[in-house]
Scaffold this motif. Sequence first.
Motif, PDB file in Angstrom:
ATOM      1  N   GLU A  14       0.867  -1.363  -0.006  1.00 19.47           N
ATOM      2  CA  GLU A  14       0.032   0.025  -0.023  1.00 19.47           C
ATOM      3  C   GLU A  14       0.850   1.350   0.195  1.00 19.47           C
ATOM      4  OE1 GLU A  14      -3.418  -2.186   2.712  1.00 19.47           O
ATOM      5  OE2 GLU A  14      -2.172  -0.791   3.618  1.00 19.47           O
ATOM      6  N   MET A  15       1.858   1.055   0.632  1.00 20.89           N
ATOM      7  CA  MET A  15       2.829   2.458   0.949  1.00 20.89           C
ATOM      8  C   MET A  15       3.733   2.698  -0.375  1.00 20.89           C
ATOM      9  SD  MET A  15       1.808   3.629   3.820  1.00 20.89           S
ATOM     10  CE  MET A  15       3.015   4.597   4.727  1.00 20.89           C
ATOM     11  N   GLY A  16       4.037   1.890  -1.091  1.00 26.89           N
ATOM     12  CA  GLY A  16       4.512   2.020  -2.496  1.00 26.89           C
ATOM     13  C   GLY A  16       6.115   1.505  -2.306  1.00 26.89           C
ATOM     14  N   ILE A  17       6.492   0.984  -1.167  1.00 25.85           N
ATOM     15  CA  ILE A  17       7.950   0.720  -1.160  1.00 25.85           C
ATOM     16  C   ILE A  17       8.154  -0.869  -1.761  1.00 25.85           C
ATOM     17  CG2 ILE A  17       7.905  -0.567   1.096  1.00 25.85           C
ATOM     18  CD1 ILE A  17      10.492   1.036   1.785  1.00 25.85           C
ATOM     19  N   ARG A  18       9.530  -0.995  -1.800  1.00 30.53           N
ATOM     20  CA  ARG A  18       9.817  -2.447  -2.535  1.00 30.53           C
ATOM     21  C   ARG A  18      10.293  -3.169  -1.230  1.00 30.53           C
ATOM     22  NH1 ARG A  18      10.437  -3.275  -7.617  1.00 30.53           N
ATOM     23  NH2 ARG A  18      11.113  -0.920  -8.084  1.00 30.53           N
ATOM     24  N   ALA A  19       9.811  -4.316  -1.186  1.00 29.49           N
ATOM     25  CA  ALA A  19      10.006  -5.189  -0.001  1.00 29.49           C
ATOM     26  C   ALA A  19      10.117  -6.657  -0.149  1.00 29.49           C
ATOM     27  CB  ALA A  19       8.776  -4.813   1.011  1.00 29.49           C
ATOM     28  N   TRP A  20      11.034  -7.286   0.631  1.00 28.75           N
ATOM     29  CA  TRP A  20      11.392  -8.437   0.722  1.00 28.75           C
ATOM     30  C   TRP A  20      10.872  -9.121   2.313  1.00 28.75           C
ATOM     31  CZ3 TRP A  20      13.545  -5.800  -2.678  1.00 28.75           C
ATOM     32  CH2 TRP A  20      13.902  -6.549  -3.942  1.00 28.75           C
ATOM     33  N   VAL A  21       9.909  -9.884   2.055  1.00 30.46           N
ATOM     34  CA  VAL A  21       9.411 -10.204   3.452  1.00 30.46           C
ATOM     35  C   VAL A  21       9.146 -11.774   3.599  1.00 30.46           C
ATOM     36  CG1 VAL A  21       7.795  -7.933   3.397  1.00 30.46           C
ATOM     37  CG2 VAL A  21       6.928 -10.228   2.287  1.00 30.46           C
ATOM     38  N   GLY A  22       9.568 -12.108   4.859  1.00 31.55           N
ATOM     39  CA  GLY A  22       9.592 -13.315   5.450  1.00 31.55           C
ATOM     40  C   GLY A  22       9.049 -13.781   7.014  1.00 31.55           C
ATOM     41  N   GLU A  23       8.164 -14.576   7.006  1.00 30.06           N
ATOM     42  CA  GLU A  23       7.613 -15.083   8.152  1.00 30.06           C
ATOM     43  C   GLU A  23       8.591 -15.795   9.186  1.00 30.06           C
ATOM     44  OE1 GLU A  23       4.705 -15.537  11.235  1.00 30.06           O
ATOM     45  OE2 GLU A  23       4.386 -14.579   9.555  1.00 30.06           O
ATOM     46  N   THR A  24       8.850 -15.181  10.426  1.00 28.55           N
ATOM     47  CA  THR A  24       9.818 -15.842  11.130  1.00 28.55           C
ATOM     48  C   THR A  24       9.293 -17.455  11.804  1.00 28.55           C
ATOM     49  OG1 THR A  24      10.364 -13.796  12.225  1.00 28.55           O
ATOM     50  CG2 THR A  24      11.074 -15.620  13.571  1.00 28.55           C
ATOM     51  N   VAL A  25      10.335 -18.161  11.595  1.00 29.31           N
ATOM     52  CA  VAL A  25      10.198 -19.497  11.840  1.00 29.31           C
ATOM     53  C   VAL A  25      11.158 -19.692  13.312  1.00 29.31           C
ATOM     54  CG1 VAL A  25      10.554 -22.078  11.138  1.00 29.31           C
ATOM     55  CG2 VAL A  25       9.930 -20.304   9.446  1.00 29.31           C
ATOM     56  N   ILE A  26      10.565 -20.108  14.185  1.00 31.75           N
ATOM     57  CA  ILE A  26      11.491 -20.168  15.376  1.00 31.75           C
ATOM     58  C   ILE A  26      10.874 -21.370  16.231  1.00 31.75           C
ATOM     59  CG2 ILE A  26       9.833 -18.571  16.703  1.00 31.75           C
ATOM     60  CD1 ILE A  26      12.650 -17.605  17.981  1.00 31.75           C
ATOM     61  N   GLY A  27      11.866 -21.978  17.162  1.00 35.88           N
ATOM     62  CA  GLY A  27      11.382 -23.136  18.140  1.00 35.88           C
ATOM     63  C   GLY A  27      10.559 -22.826  19.168  1.00 35.88           C
TER      64      GLY A  27
ATOM     65  N   GLU B 177       6.607 -20.915  21.159  1.00 39.35           N
ATOM     66  CA  GLU B 177       5.406 -20.209  20.712  1.00 39.35           C
ATOM     67  C   GLU B 177       5.545 -18.696  20.379  1.00 39.35           C
ATOM     68  OE1 GLU B 177       1.143 -19.019  22.979  1.00 39.35           O
ATOM     69  OE2 GLU B 177       2.510 -20.327  24.176  1.00 39.35           O
ATOM     70  N   THR B 178       4.891 -18.229  19.653  1.00 43.57           N
ATOM     71  CA  THR B 178       4.947 -16.703  19.014  1.00 43.57           C
ATOM     72  C   THR B 178       3.503 -16.173  19.290  1.00 43.57           C
ATOM     73  OG1 THR B 178       4.689 -17.275  16.811  1.00 43.57           O
ATOM     74  CG2 THR B 178       6.931 -17.372  17.418  1.00 43.57           C
ATOM     75  N   CYS B 179       3.548 -14.968  18.921  1.00 48.68           N
ATOM     76  CA  CYS B 179       2.238 -14.304  18.928  1.00 48.68           C
ATOM     77  C   CYS B 179       1.497 -14.471  17.901  1.00 48.68           C
ATOM     78  CB  CYS B 179       2.655 -12.539  18.643  1.00 48.68           C
ATOM     79  SG  CYS B 179       3.808 -12.064  17.378  1.00 48.68           S
ATOM     80  N   ASP B 180       1.683 -15.251  16.672  1.00 48.62           N
ATOM     81  CA  ASP B 180       0.938 -15.629  15.764  1.00 48.62           C
ATOM     82  C   ASP B 180       0.862 -17.221  15.540  1.00 48.62           C
ATOM     83  OD1 ASP B 180       3.512 -15.968  14.429  1.00 48.62           O
ATOM     84  OD2 ASP B 180       3.102 -14.905  12.652  1.00 48.62           O
ATOM     85  N   SER B 181       1.651 -17.961  16.454  1.00 47.57           N
ATOM     86  CA  SER B 181       1.533 -19.481  16.239  1.00 47.57           C
ATOM     87  C   SER B 181       1.815 -19.930  17.679  1.00 47.57           C
ATOM     88  CB  SER B 181       2.600 -19.803  15.489  1.00 47.57           C
ATOM     89  OG  SER B 181       2.700 -21.399  15.415  1.00 47.57           O
ATOM     90  N   LYS B 182       0.556 -20.610  18.104  1.00 52.52           N
ATOM     91  CA  LYS B 182       1.039 -21.451  19.302  1.00 52.52           C
ATOM     92  C   LYS B 182       1.929 -22.587  19.492  1.00 52.52           C
ATOM     93  CE  LYS B 182      -2.259 -19.029  21.844  1.00 52.52           C
ATOM     94  NZ  LYS B 182      -1.923 -18.412  22.998  1.00 52.52           N
ATOM     95  N   LYS B 183       1.921 -23.060  18.073  1.00 55.69           N
ATOM     96  CA  LYS B 183       3.032 -24.009  17.985  1.00 55.69           C
ATOM     97  C   LYS B 183       4.457 -23.759  17.435  1.00 55.69           C
ATOM     98  CE  LYS B 183       3.242 -28.109  14.948  1.00 55.69           C
ATOM     99  NZ  LYS B 183       2.508 -29.010  13.997  1.00 55.69           N
ATOM    100  N   PRO B 184       5.168 -24.170  18.141  1.00 55.01           N
ATOM    101  CA  PRO B 184       6.659 -23.865  17.653  1.00 55.01           C
ATOM    102  C   PRO B 184       6.865 -24.217  16.305  1.00 55.01           C
ATOM    103  CG  PRO B 184       6.812 -24.925  19.868  1.00 55.01           C
ATOM    104  CD  PRO B 184       5.334 -25.220  19.309  1.00 55.01           C
ATOM    105  N   TYR B 185       7.703 -23.508  15.786  1.00 56.25           N
ATOM    106  CA  TYR B 185       7.694 -23.831  14.118  1.00 56.25           C
ATOM    107  C   TYR B 185       6.435 -23.529  13.202  1.00 56.25           C
ATOM    108  CZ  TYR B 185      12.228 -25.796  15.993  1.00 56.25           C
ATOM    109  OH  TYR B 185      13.277 -25.928  16.450  1.00 56.25           O
ATOM    110  N   GLY B 186       5.641 -22.986  13.835  1.00 58.78           N
ATOM    111  CA  GLY B 186       4.300 -22.735  13.212  1.00 58.78           C
ATOM    112  C   GLY B 186       4.464 -21.812  11.922  1.00 58.78           C
ATOM    113  N   GLY B 187       5.690 -20.830  12.028  1.00 58.96           N
ATOM    114  CA  GLY B 187       5.976 -19.879  11.258  1.00 58.96           C
ATOM    115  C   GLY B 187       6.308 -20.622   9.612  1.00 58.96           C
ATOM    116  N   LEU B 188       6.752 -21.867   9.734  1.00 57.29           N
ATOM    117  CA  LEU B 188       7.083 -22.562   8.402  1.00 57.29           C
ATOM    118  C   LEU B 188       5.763 -22.649   7.496  1.00 57.29           C
ATOM    119  CD1 LEU B 188       9.476 -23.755   6.983  1.00 57.29           C
ATOM    120  CD2 LEU B 188       8.683 -25.952   7.526  1.00 57.29           C
ATOM    121  N   ALA B 189       4.636 -22.950   7.995  1.00 50.86           N
ATOM    122  CA  ALA B 189       3.405 -22.999   7.376  1.00 50.86           C
ATOM    123  C   ALA B 189       3.013 -21.827   6.645  1.00 50.86           C
ATOM    124  CB  ALA B 189       2.302 -23.736   7.975  1.00 50.86           C
TER     125      ALA B 189
END
Length: 438
Positions: free
Chosen positions: A134-147, A149-161
């Motif tokens: 939306e803001m017009g910048i060029r970006a490379w974006v990646g979801e964090t995969v970590i062993g 629980e995170t704020c967007d995955s109750k399951k460790p390594y949920g970031g991979l999916a």
Amino acid sequence: MRTLIEKAAIVTMDENENMWPEGYVLFDEESILAVGEGSCSQEADLRIDGKGGILMPGMVNVHSHISMMPFRSMGDDCPDRLRRFLFPLELAAMTPELVYAAARYAVCELLLSGVTSVLDMYYFEDRVASACEEMGIRAWVGETVIGQETCDSKKPYGGLALCEELIRKWKGHDRIHPLVAPHATNTSSPEMLKAAYELAEKYQVPYTLHVSEMDYEMRYFEEQYGKTPVAFLQELGVLGKSTIAVHCIHTTDTDIQIFARTGTKVAHCPGSNTKAGKGICPVLDMRGAGVSVGVGTDGPSSGNTLDLFTQLKMIACFQKTKYRDRSAFPAKEIVALGTMEGARVLGAEKEIGSIEVGKRADLVLLETQSANMFPVYNPYSVIVYSANASNVDSVWVQGRQLVRGHQLVEADLTAERRRLWLEMAEFQKQAKQYQNEI
């Protein structure tokens, strides 16, 4: 629409190192049409007087966590704050809405400081991608995969999916590029580091992670495997041309040779590295070995700024000090790290990083009327040693003007700050319980 910028010093950063003290650049909504010295004979719909400023390629920030904006200035001098309160507070208070608002505000700062491309790894990364689009910048974006629980995955390594979902949604976009982002060598299992790499290979996207950053990381790999994290990653088979290793402060000569042989790229973050007292990355040795190195700010909680001018000056000062050589790392080479070499790290050197016909029109015009910008004997030295974000007059991404006269064109900074402040209400409540740590 065809736009012509003239009467400016053109710092192309092309392979021939062309620099024209008074030149021009002609471009349309997509790409650069002409660049050269003197006057342009081609027609243009809009003519912009560069007023003796410096026109350079848009800068490339190869590592950040832009949605950590709510953490800026919090606990800056707290030891081991990552585990003592950053991880816990993220888990307790980061939401999709906060990530989105923080990303929009961060992009304002990036654009106002001349950054036209950014690599980001964090949580709820689809919202970051939307904000960047939306803001017009060029970006490379990646979801964090970590062993854990995170704020967007109750399951460790949920970031991979979540990573795979992000790739399927955004791959093929002309400005937003998904990637795979395991957190670090010591926060993901060997099996998961390998699985993440295989995912990146499957979709032909970059793979990035923190490497050789922490003292305890180095001790762990020495005690557990009898080798450095870099040697471990090589044995695991996850180093290669698509891999971007971040920080790499404690790399050895052997590690550097491994990077060179495998084609692994490096994201150098001098501000956050030295603020945390971790050390100085041996960038000169890496460059001497032929390793591609770009510049990152890290997140606004780690380096406190998304301004690459600050990083460029730090690179010059720290590298010269580390090697005790004033002549080491000339300014021209440092500007390259923030532009063309950054593009190379992202695998985008054919599209961005230099001012050349056919490349994307990602451009930054620096004014030279301010007190700190006079005189200009050497534009490269001015960019590295004199300039700061306040000297950014205008910014274009893919020919679209996003900054004009030091102001955002399509966004309202006050409104974005208000949006972020409102979303931070619950975050600030949760933060109070960590005050003793901070």
